[in-house]
Design a protein around this motif. Structure first.
Motif, PDB file in Angstrom:
ATOM      1  N   CYS A 128       0.788  -1.245   0.000  1.00  0.00           N
ATOM      2  CA  CYS A 128       0.000   0.000   0.000  1.00  0.00           C
ATOM      3  C   CYS A 128       0.814   1.286   0.000  1.00  0.00           C
ATOM      4  CB  CYS A 128      -0.941   0.020   1.214  1.00  0.00           C
ATOM      5  SG  CYS A 128      -2.241  -1.225   1.163  1.00  0.00           S
ATOM      6  N   PHE A 129       2.004   1.275   0.598  1.00  0.00           N
ATOM      7  CA  PHE A 129       2.639   2.560   0.869  1.00  0.00           C
ATOM      8  C   PHE A 129       3.324   3.202  -0.326  1.00  0.00           C
ATOM      9  CE2 PHE A 129       1.355   1.889   5.093  1.00  0.00           C
ATOM     10  CZ  PHE A 129       1.407   3.125   5.721  1.00  0.00           C
ATOM     11  N   ARG A 134       2.686   7.934  -3.732  1.00  0.00           N
ATOM     12  CA  ARG A 134       2.249   8.420  -5.050  1.00  0.00           C
ATOM     13  C   ARG A 134       1.105   9.422  -4.916  1.00  0.00           C
ATOM     14  NH1 ARG A 134      -0.908   3.898  -7.564  1.00  0.00           N
ATOM     15  NH2 ARG A 134      -2.457   4.734  -6.118  1.00  0.00           N
ATOM     16  N   ASP A 135       0.086   9.058  -4.151  1.00  0.00           N
ATOM     17  CA  ASP A 135      -1.093   9.921  -4.037  1.00  0.00           C
ATOM     18  C   ASP A 135      -0.765  11.250  -3.353  1.00  0.00           C
ATOM     19  OD1 ASP A 135      -2.552   7.968  -5.286  1.00  0.00           O
ATOM     20  OD2 ASP A 135      -3.433   7.156  -3.460  1.00  0.00           O
ATOM     21  N   ILE A 136       0.073  11.185  -2.314  1.00  0.00           N
ATOM     22  CA  ILE A 136       0.478  12.427  -1.640  1.00  0.00           C
ATOM     23  C   ILE A 136       1.273  13.306  -2.602  1.00  0.00           C
ATOM     24  CG2 ILE A 136       1.956  13.383   0.183  1.00  0.00           C
ATOM     25  CD1 ILE A 136       1.175  10.948   1.897  1.00  0.00           C
ATOM     26  N   SER A 137       2.154  12.696  -3.381  1.00  0.00           N
ATOM     27  CA  SER A 137       2.952  13.445  -4.356  1.00  0.00           C
ATOM     28  C   SER A 137       2.077  14.104  -5.421  1.00  0.00           C
ATOM     29  CB  SER A 137       3.977  12.526  -5.026  1.00  0.00           C
ATOM     30  OG  SER A 137       4.848  11.943  -4.082  1.00  0.00           O
ATOM     31  N   LEU A 138       0.955  13.448  -5.732  1.00  0.00           N
ATOM     32  CA  LEU A 138       0.033  13.984  -6.740  1.00  0.00           C
ATOM     33  C   LEU A 138      -1.071  14.842  -6.123  1.00  0.00           C
ATOM     34  CD1 LEU A 138      -0.333  10.809  -9.012  1.00  0.00           C
ATOM     35  CD2 LEU A 138       1.030  12.865  -9.459  1.00  0.00           C
ATOM     36  N   ASN A 139      -0.890  15.182  -4.829  1.00  0.00           N
ATOM     37  CA  ASN A 139      -1.845  16.042  -4.125  1.00  0.00           C
ATOM     38  C   ASN A 139      -3.252  15.444  -4.098  1.00  0.00           C
ATOM     39  OD1 ASN A 139      -2.413  18.362  -2.614  1.00  0.00           O
ATOM     40  ND2 ASN A 139      -3.132  19.493  -4.410  1.00  0.00           N
ATOM     41  N   THR A 140      -3.290  14.121  -3.844  1.00  0.00           N
ATOM     42  CA  THR A 140      -4.545  13.388  -3.761  1.00  0.00           C
ATOM     43  C   THR A 140      -4.621  12.688  -2.411  1.00  0.00           C
ATOM     44  OG1 THR A 140      -4.446  12.974  -6.141  1.00  0.00           O
ATOM     45  CG2 THR A 140      -5.952  11.595  -4.867  1.00  0.00           C
ATOM     46  N   ILE A 141      -5.822  12.607  -1.826  1.00  0.00           N
ATOM     47  CA  ILE A 141      -5.971  11.862  -0.579  1.00  0.00           C
ATOM     48  C   ILE A 141      -5.693  10.385  -0.866  1.00  0.00           C
ATOM     49  CG2 ILE A 141      -7.565  11.139   1.251  1.00  0.00           C
ATOM     50  CD1 ILE A 141      -9.074  13.753   0.812  1.00  0.00           C
ATOM     51  N   PRO A 142      -4.732   9.770  -0.174  1.00  0.00           N
ATOM     52  CA  PRO A 142      -4.395   8.369  -0.449  1.00  0.00           C
ATOM     53  C   PRO A 142      -5.603   7.442  -0.299  1.00  0.00           C
ATOM     54  CG  PRO A 142      -2.717   9.383   0.917  1.00  0.00           C
ATOM     55  CD  PRO A 142      -3.846  10.359   0.844  1.00  0.00           C
ATOM     56  N   ILE A 144      -5.779   4.575   0.834  1.00  0.00           N
ATOM     57  CA  ILE A 144      -5.783   3.832   2.098  1.00  0.00           C
ATOM     58  C   ILE A 144      -6.595   4.568   3.168  1.00  0.00           C
ATOM     59  CG2 ILE A 144      -3.693   4.873   3.074  1.00  0.00           C
ATOM     60  CD1 ILE A 144      -2.889   2.086   4.037  1.00  0.00           C
ATOM     61  N   PHE A 145      -6.780   5.881   3.000  1.00  0.00           N
ATOM     62  CA  PHE A 145      -7.534   6.663   3.974  1.00  0.00           C
ATOM     63  C   PHE A 145      -8.994   6.844   3.575  1.00  0.00           C
ATOM     64  CE2 PHE A 145      -3.146   8.654   4.559  1.00  0.00           C
ATOM     65  CZ  PHE A 145      -2.822   7.764   5.564  1.00  0.00           C
ATOM     66  N   HIS A 146      -9.385   6.322   2.425  1.00  0.00           N
ATOM     67  CA  HIS A 146     -10.768   6.416   1.984  1.00  0.00           C
ATOM     68  C   HIS A 146     -11.587   5.304   2.633  1.00  0.00           C
ATOM     69  CE1 HIS A 146     -10.311   8.867  -1.972  1.00  0.00           C
ATOM     70  NE2 HIS A 146      -9.439   9.245  -1.070  1.00  0.00           N
ATOM     71  N   LYS A 147     -12.904   5.464   2.593  1.00  0.00           N
ATOM     72  CA  LYS A 147     -13.760   4.354   3.021  1.00  0.00           C
ATOM     73  C   LYS A 147     -13.760   3.238   1.977  1.00  0.00           C
ATOM     74  CE  LYS A 147     -17.847   6.905   1.394  1.00  0.00           C
ATOM     75  NZ  LYS A 147     -19.139   7.487   1.770  1.00  0.00           N
ATOM     76  N   GLU A 148     -13.249   3.547   0.781  1.00  0.00           N
ATOM     77  CA  GLU A 148     -13.095   2.530  -0.262  1.00  0.00           C
ATOM     78  C   GLU A 148     -12.165   1.426   0.242  1.00  0.00           C
ATOM     79  OE1 GLU A 148     -10.895   2.645  -4.535  1.00  0.00           O
ATOM     80  OE2 GLU A 148     -12.358   4.229  -4.173  1.00  0.00           O
ATOM     81  N   PRO A 197     -17.606   0.994   6.820  1.00  0.00           N
ATOM     82  CA  PRO A 197     -18.443   2.011   7.469  1.00  0.00           C
ATOM     83  C   PRO A 197     -17.631   3.229   7.863  1.00  0.00           C
ATOM     84  CG  PRO A 197     -18.032   0.149   8.934  1.00  0.00           C
ATOM     85  CD  PRO A 197     -17.522  -0.256   7.587  1.00  0.00           C
ATOM     86  N   VAL A 198     -18.265   4.382   7.822  1.00  0.00           N
ATOM     87  CA  VAL A 198     -17.614   5.646   8.164  1.00  0.00           C
ATOM     88  C   VAL A 198     -18.294   6.243   9.391  1.00  0.00           C
ATOM     89  CG1 VAL A 198     -17.112   7.990   7.391  1.00  0.00           C
ATOM     90  CG2 VAL A 198     -16.960   6.091   5.786  1.00  0.00           C
ATOM     91  N   ILE A 199     -17.478   6.689  10.327  1.00  0.00           N
ATOM     92  CA  ILE A 199     -18.014   7.332  11.530  1.00  0.00           C
ATOM     93  C   ILE A 199     -17.796   8.825  11.392  1.00  0.00           C
ATOM     94  CG2 ILE A 199     -17.807   7.539  14.028  1.00  0.00           C
ATOM     95  CD1 ILE A 199     -16.743   4.653  14.051  1.00  0.00           C
ATOM     96  N   TRP A 200     -18.836   9.598  11.514  1.00  0.00           N
ATOM     97  CA  TRP A 200     -18.716  11.051  11.403  1.00  0.00           C
ATOM     98  C   TRP A 200     -19.735  11.711  12.312  1.00  0.00           C
ATOM     99  CZ3 TRP A 200     -21.327   8.049   7.999  1.00  0.00           C
ATOM    100  CH2 TRP A 200     -22.648   8.408   7.712  1.00  0.00           C
ATOM    101  N   LYS A 201     -19.478  12.948  12.649  1.00  0.00           N
ATOM    102  CA  LYS A 201     -20.415  13.719  13.453  1.00  0.00           C
ATOM    103  C   LYS A 201     -21.408  14.423  12.534  1.00  0.00           C
ATOM    104  CE  LYS A 201     -17.190  14.648  17.226  1.00  0.00           C
ATOM    105  NZ  LYS A 201     -16.492  15.692  18.023  1.00  0.00           N
ATOM    106  N   PRO A 202     -22.686  14.364  12.878  1.00  0.00           N
ATOM    107  CA  PRO A 202     -23.661  15.038  12.044  1.00  0.00           C
ATOM    108  C   PRO A 202     -23.426  16.547  12.051  1.00  0.00           C
ATOM    109  CG  PRO A 202     -24.668  14.319  14.102  1.00  0.00           C
ATOM    110  CD  PRO A 202     -23.285  13.718  14.052  1.00  0.00           C
TER     111      PRO A 202
END
Length: 205
Positions: A128-129, A134-142, A144-148, A197-202
Motif C-alpha cells: 500500500c505505501f 504516489r497519491d500524496i505526491s500527486l496532491n490526492t488523498i491516499p 488507504i484513507f478512503h472508506k473505499e 463504514p464511516v463514523i462522522w459527526k452530524p
C-alpha cells in the motif's frame, strides 16, 4: 529463477504502470511520470526494508528493479494513445500490484520468524505505501484513507496466505490463490462499491 523474484518483478511492473497512468492523468511531464512510477513501484518495499533493517534497501543493491520500472513505464507511455480510460487501467494494474506485493511482504515476515500479525502488517505496508506516497505526491488523498476498500484487501489476502501455509499444498499454489484473491476482491469492491463504514459527526443544523 526463484518464484518470489518473479513475483517481485511482476509487482514492480504492475505498480510502475499504475503509477505512470496516475501521473499521466495528472498531466505531469516525462520526468514526473518516471518519478511517480518509481516511487509507486518501490516505495512500499523501501519502507518494508527499513522497518526490518535490511540496509541498504534492495533496489540500491540490485539495479534490475530500476530497469523494470524504466521498461514498464516506457511501455505504458507507448500505449497511452490506444488506452481509452486511464482510471480503469490504473485500477487494474494497482489491484494486481497489491496482490504481488502483499505476498512478498508477508513472506518477508515469515522468513524472519515474525509474529503472523506483523507479517500481515508488513505485507500491507509493502503493497500500500508506494501508492500512499504516489497519491500524496500527486496532491490526492491516499486511497488507504478512503472508506473505499484498499488496505483491507491486503489484510484479507495476508490472512488467507498464512492459513494456506499451514495446509500441505505447493507453495506456488498458495501464492497464486493469495494474489488472485486480492486482485479479484479489489476489482469487485470498486465495481460494486463495497465500502467500510464511516463514523462522522452530524453537521449542526
Amino acid at each position: 529463477m526463484d518464484l518470489l523474484k518473479v513475483i517481485d518483478i511482476l509487482g514492480i511492473a504492475a505498480f510502475s504502470i499504475a503509477g505512470a497512468f496516475a501521473a499521466i492523468d495528472k498531466k505531469l511531464d516525462l520526468l514526473g511520470i518516471y518519478i511517480i512510477a518509481f516511487i509507486t513501484a518501490l516505495g512500499g518495499g523501501t519502507l518494508r526494508d527499513i522497518l526490518v533493517g535490511e540496509l541498504p534497501v534492495k533496489w540500491m543493491l540490485d539495479l534490475s528493479s530500476g530497469i523494470v520500472v524504466a521498461i514498464s513505464t516506457t511501455a505504458a507511455l507507448l500505449f497511452t494513445s490506444v488506452i481509452q480510460n486511464n482510471q480503469k487501467t490504473l485500477l487494474f494494474f494497482d489491484s494486481i500490484g497489491l496482490g504481488f506485493f502483499t505476498v512478498l511482504g508477508v513472506q518477508t515476515g515469515i522468513s524472519l520468524g515474525l509474529n503472523p500479525a506483523i507479517s500481515i502488517l508488513l505485507g500491507t505496508i509493502t503493497a500500500c505505501f508506494g501508492g500512499v506516497i504516489r497519491d500524496i505526491s500527486l496532491n490526492t488523498i491516499p486511497l488507504i484513507f478512503h472508506k473505499e476498500i484498499y488496505a483491507t484487501t491486503c489484510i484479507l489476502g495476508g490472512i488467507i496466505y498464512l492459513l494456506l501455509q499451514n495446509i500441505t499444498m505447493p507453495s506456488m499454489l498458495d501464492e497464486i490463490i493469495c494474489i488472485a484473491t486480492i486482485t479479484l476482491f479489489r476489482l469487485l469492491s470498486v465495481k460494486y462499491d463495497w465500502r467500510l463504514p464511516v463514523i462522522w459527526k452530524p453537521e449542526n443544523s
